[in-house]
Design a protein around this motif. Structure first.
Motif, PDB file in Angstrom:
ATOM      1  N   ARG A   3      39.838  32.789  41.406  1.00  0.00           N
ATOM      2  CA  ARG A   3      39.506  34.213  41.392  1.00  0.00           C
ATOM      3  C   ARG A   3      40.495  34.922  42.306  1.00  0.00           C
ATOM      4  O   ARG A   3      40.642  34.566  43.481  1.00  0.00           O
ATOM      5  CB  ARG A   3      38.083  34.413  41.899  1.00  0.00           C
ATOM      6  CG  ARG A   3      37.712  35.881  42.174  1.00  0.00           C
ATOM      7  CD  ARG A   3      37.387  36.614  40.905  1.00  0.00           C
ATOM      8  NE  ARG A   3      36.724  37.878  41.210  1.00  0.00           N
ATOM      9  CZ  ARG A   3      37.352  39.072  41.245  1.00  0.00           C
ATOM     10  NH1 ARG A   3      38.650  39.151  40.978  1.00  0.00           N
ATOM     11  NH2 ARG A   3      36.674  40.171  41.523  1.00  0.00           N
ATOM     12  N   VAL A   5      41.694  38.544  43.963  1.00  0.00           N
ATOM     13  CA  VAL A   5      41.350  39.930  44.282  1.00  0.00           C
ATOM     14  C   VAL A   5      42.657  40.664  44.557  1.00  0.00           C
ATOM     15  O   VAL A   5      43.351  40.360  45.534  1.00  0.00           O
ATOM     16  CB  VAL A   5      40.406  40.017  45.496  1.00  0.00           C
ATOM     17  CG1 VAL A   5      40.109  41.477  45.826  1.00  0.00           C
ATOM     18  CG2 VAL A   5      39.118  39.258  45.219  1.00  0.00           C
ATOM     19  N   ASP A 118      38.669  37.996  36.697  1.00  0.00           N
ATOM     20  CA  ASP A 118      37.282  38.052  36.240  1.00  0.00           C
ATOM     21  C   ASP A 118      36.318  37.548  37.309  1.00  0.00           C
ATOM     22  O   ASP A 118      36.504  36.457  37.861  1.00  0.00           O
ATOM     23  CB  ASP A 118      37.086  37.202  34.982  1.00  0.00           C
ATOM     24  CG  ASP A 118      37.821  37.756  33.774  1.00  0.00           C
ATOM     25  OD1 ASP A 118      38.253  38.928  33.833  1.00  0.00           O
ATOM     26  OD2 ASP A 118      37.951  37.026  32.782  1.00  0.00           O
ATOM     27  N   ASP A 119      35.285  38.318  37.583  1.00  0.00           N
ATOM     28  CA  ASP A 119      34.231  37.845  38.477  1.00  0.00           C
ATOM     29  C   ASP A 119      33.617  36.575  37.890  1.00  0.00           C
ATOM     30  O   ASP A 119      33.340  36.502  36.699  1.00  0.00           O
ATOM     31  CB  ASP A 119      33.139  38.902  38.633  1.00  0.00           C
ATOM     32  CG  ASP A 119      33.578  40.093  39.462  1.00  0.00           C
ATOM     33  OD1 ASP A 119      34.508  39.927  40.280  1.00  0.00           O
ATOM     34  OD2 ASP A 119      33.019  41.190  39.283  1.00  0.00           O
ATOM     35  N   GLY A 120      33.406  35.590  38.737  1.00  0.00           N
ATOM     36  CA  GLY A 120      32.760  34.367  38.281  1.00  0.00           C
ATOM     37  C   GLY A 120      33.641  33.422  37.505  1.00  0.00           C
ATOM     38  O   GLY A 120      33.151  32.422  36.971  1.00  0.00           O
TER      39      GLY A 120
END
Length: 218
Positions: A3, A5, A118-120
């Protein structure tokens, strides 16, 4: 997968693109140093010094600027910072196993992809400490299966290195005695960069494996 950011793009990159005029338009092909190096540095920093896909430790000398959506097919995103990451392998060499950014080629199905943004996205994969294999968390998750194949995340080269990293932490004595609380703290700790802003090699794999063990402890 990891993930990512995204941070704010480097000012030098923004300023360079802002020079666009009627006779000159910025493109990735004419991006040169120092702007390109500054961009590469920024990507490495926001990723904690790890590859955006496999999570190996990388640096300027052994990584490249990666277009998640290939610039050959998505020209409108070629200079979009949100589409740019740092991926392992700077130059391909004969006999070197290709994976991550260099393995994508033209096989990119936009309807099946999982983005590092994407989150998760990390929770859609699980790992084996025994041999370092990667699997979809849900066997019916076609996108997770597709991404493992697209990025060649389960080749022996990566399996061996993940297994080494996992076994260094999760030996029998630790697994047999660790509480869920300890595992939760460990999973969180591996997601935190050190004072210099770097994460350890395969940090997201180690964190995810700790999560996998939660609930299985007495």
């Amino acid at each position: 997968m990891r993930r990512i950011v995204k941070a704010i793009e480097p000012q030098t990159f923004s300023d360079w693109k802002a020079q666009a005029n009627d006779v000159w338009q910025p493109s990735y092909s004419n991006l040169q140093n120092p702007e390109k190096r500054n961009l590469h540095d920024a990507l490495l920093n926001e990723q904690g010094g790890l590859c955006c896909y496999c999570g190996r430790t990388i640096a300027l000398t052994d990584s490249h600027i990666e277009h998640f959506r290939p610039q050959e097919r998505f020209q409108e995103l070629a200079m979009d910072y949100s589409n740019l990451h740092a991926s392992c392998i700077r130059e391909t060499e004969p006999g070197t196993p290709l994976h991550c950014g260099h393995s994508k080629g033209k096989d990119f199905d936009k309807d099946k992809i999982i983005s590092p943004l994407d989150d998760g996205c990390e929770q859609r994969f699980i790992y084996s400490a025994q041999d370092g294999a990667i699997y979809p968390t849900d066997n019916s998750d076609e996108s997770a299966t597709y991404m493992i194949g697209l990025l060649k995340l389960d080749i022996k080269f990566l399996r061996d290195r993940r297994a080494e990293a996992l076994k260094r932490v999760f030996d029998y004595d630790f697994i047999s005695s660790a509480s869920n609380d300890e595992l939760e703290k460990l999973a969180s700790a591996y997601q935190q960069p050190n004072a210099a802003g770097f994460l350890i090699n395969f940090a997201h794999v180690l964190s995810r494996y700790a999560e996998q063990l939660i609930g299985h402890q007495s």
